[in-house]
Design a protein around this motif. Structure first.
Motif, PDB file in Angstrom:
ATOM      1  N   GLU A   1       1.026  -1.464   4.109  1.00  0.00           N
ATOM      2  CA  GLU A   1       0.475  -2.830   4.209  1.00  0.00           C
ATOM      3  C   GLU A   1       1.008  -3.692   3.061  1.00  0.00           C
ATOM      4  O   GLU A   1       1.031  -3.252   1.918  1.00  0.00           O
ATOM      5  CB  GLU A   1      -1.062  -2.758   4.143  1.00  0.00           C
ATOM      6  CG  GLU A   1      -1.781  -4.102   4.133  1.00  0.00           C
ATOM      7  CD  GLU A   1      -1.530  -4.931   5.378  1.00  0.00           C
ATOM      8  OE1 GLU A   1      -0.717  -5.871   5.296  1.00  0.00           O
ATOM      9  OE2 GLU A   1      -2.131  -4.627   6.444  1.00  0.00           O
TER      10      GLU A   1
ATOM     11  N   ASN B   1       0.136   4.044   0.950  1.00  0.00           N
ATOM     12  CA  ASN B   1      -0.209   4.960   2.048  1.00  0.00           C
ATOM     13  C   ASN B   1       0.343   4.454   3.379  1.00  0.00           C
ATOM     14  O   ASN B   1       1.077   5.149   4.059  1.00  0.00           O
ATOM     15  CB  ASN B   1      -1.726   5.135   2.139  1.00  0.00           C
ATOM     16  CG  ASN B   1      -2.122   6.165   3.174  1.00  0.00           C
ATOM     17  OD1 ASN B   1      -1.656   7.308   3.112  1.00  0.00           O
ATOM     18  ND2 ASN B   1      -2.957   5.791   4.127  1.00  0.00           N
ATOM     19  N   CYS B   2      -0.010   3.199   3.733  1.00  0.00           N
ATOM     20  CA  CYS B   2       0.342   2.721   5.080  1.00  0.00           C
ATOM     21  C   CYS B   2       1.411   1.639   5.080  1.00  0.00           C
ATOM     22  O   CYS B   2       1.860   1.222   6.144  1.00  0.00           O
ATOM     23  CB  CYS B   2      -0.907   2.227   5.805  1.00  0.00           C
ATOM     24  SG  CYS B   2      -1.516   0.639   5.197  1.00  0.00           S
TER      25      CYS B   2
ATOM     26  N   CYS C   1      -5.919   0.616   5.642  1.00  0.00           N
ATOM     27  CA  CYS C   1      -6.050   2.058   5.912  1.00  0.00           C
ATOM     28  C   CYS C   1      -7.202   2.681   5.133  1.00  0.00           C
ATOM     29  O   CYS C   1      -7.468   3.882   5.279  1.00  0.00           O
ATOM     30  CB  CYS C   1      -4.735   2.787   5.597  1.00  0.00           C
ATOM     31  SG  CYS C   1      -4.311   2.808   3.840  1.00  0.00           S
TER      32      CYS C   1
ATOM     33  N   CYS D   1      -6.452  -0.358  -0.370  1.00  0.00           N
ATOM     34  CA  CYS D   1      -5.934  -1.053   0.812  1.00  0.00           C
ATOM     35  C   CYS D   1      -7.039  -1.117   1.859  1.00  0.00           C
ATOM     36  O   CYS D   1      -7.629  -0.095   2.221  1.00  0.00           O
ATOM     37  CB  CYS D   1      -4.733  -0.282   1.356  1.00  0.00           C
ATOM     38  SG  CYS D   1      -4.174  -0.863   2.969  1.00  0.00           S
TER      39      CYS D   1
ATOM     40  N   CYS E   1       0.850  -1.189   0.000  1.00  0.00           N
ATOM     41  CA  CYS E   1       0.000   0.000   0.000  1.00  0.00           C
ATOM     42  C   CYS E   1       0.892   1.248   0.000  1.00  0.00           C
ATOM     43  O   CYS E   1       1.796   1.360   0.833  1.00  0.00           O
ATOM     44  CB  CYS E   1      -0.907   0.004   1.232  1.00  0.00           C
ATOM     45  SG  CYS E   1      -1.753   1.581   1.484  1.00  0.00           S
TER      46      CYS E   1
HETATM   47 ZN   LIG Z   1      -2.892   1.095   3.419  1.00  0.00          ZN
END
Ligand SMILES: [Zn+2]
Ligand SMILES: [Zn+2]
Length: 262
Positions: free
Chosen positions: A191, A188-189, A216, A213, A186
């Protein structure tokens, strides 16, 4: 990957002529790219000057182009932005500086004018080899290695083009730099469990996918250049606007809204 302002403008014009659903967005984005190119050229051509990377010091040299952006959006932007442009055209120099500095040190993707104006400045900073000072650097590999900006989009190329990441890269929403990023993670986070990561296509946009994802609840769009080598990621991302609506309906939030607000 085609990355020049001209390539983006040409692609926006072409897609606007082909794509009824997103025509208005693409016509506007094409106009915006033209002003951004002018801002970029203006900065590049300043004789005997290179940006320092400290926005407070660079502002006296760059702010002269902001009214041009405001006037162009006032003339041809969507209604809500036209109104904001009118308000900003009446604002004082100090207020405009404050807006730009605020965006620089704490970027928000809903700050349309500041983001659109600072993009060509940040692009020129990255290209001219400036050092960035004062911007908060957090977020690790999912943030731009040059300016710590969030990713605007993801791209997939052949593995040979970016072997260390399996062909995947991210493009920075602030300075438009591109950096490699692992394929199944991911943006963003971070993952990386495949069961938490989802990819969604629509037949209408064969080379664009939603990369979502479930950890998040964020997503970004991936432009697959192995499926369409002619794509210009920044512009094709905007053209695939219906996918954003789909993602929103499924309760995913975009990591970074693009300049047409989707
Ligand atoms: Zn994420
Ligand atoms: Zn960046």
């Amino acid at each position: 990957m085609k990355e020049s302002w001209d390539a983006r403008i040409e692609r926006a014009d072409y897609l606007a002529s082909k794509n009824d659903a997103a025509k208005e967005l693409l016509v506007f984005y094409g106009q915006l790219l033209r002003v951004q190119k002018e801002i970029y050229e203006y900065l590049r051509r300043r004789r005997g000057w290179l940006p320092t990377g400290v926005l407070e010091e660079d502002l006296p040299r760059i702010r002269a182009m902001l009214p041009e952006l405001l006037r162009r959006v006032e003339a041809s932007g969507p209604a809500a932005l036209r109104e904001q442009a009118q308000t900003l055209l009446r604002a004082s120099g100090a207020e405009l500086d404050e807006m730009l500095l605020g965006q620089w040190y704490a970027p928000l993707d809903i700050q349309f004018f500041a983001k659109a104006f600072l993009q060509p400045y940040a692009r020129w900073l990255a290209e001219s080899g400036a050092q960035l000072i004062g911007r908060v650097r957090e977020g690790g590999a999912a943030r731009c290695p040059f300016c710590a900006g969030k990713p605007q989009l993801s791209t997939l190329q052949t593995v040979e083009a970016a072997p260390e990441s399996g062909g995947r890269s991210l493009m920075c929403a602030t300075c438009l730099s591109v950096w490699t990023f692992r394929r199944v993670v991911c943006a963003n986070c971070g993952e990386e469990r495949p069961a938490k990561l989802g990819y969604f296509h629509s037949p209408e946009f064969d080379h664009v996918r939603i990369e979502a994802c479930d950890t998040c609840q964020h997503y970004t769009k991936g432009i697959d250049l192995t499926r369409l080598g002619l794509a210009v990621p920044l512009v094709d991302e905007v053209a695939a606007a219906p996918l954003d609506l789909w993602a929103r309906e499924h309760s995913y939030q975009k990591i970074e809204l693009n300049l047409v607000g989707l």
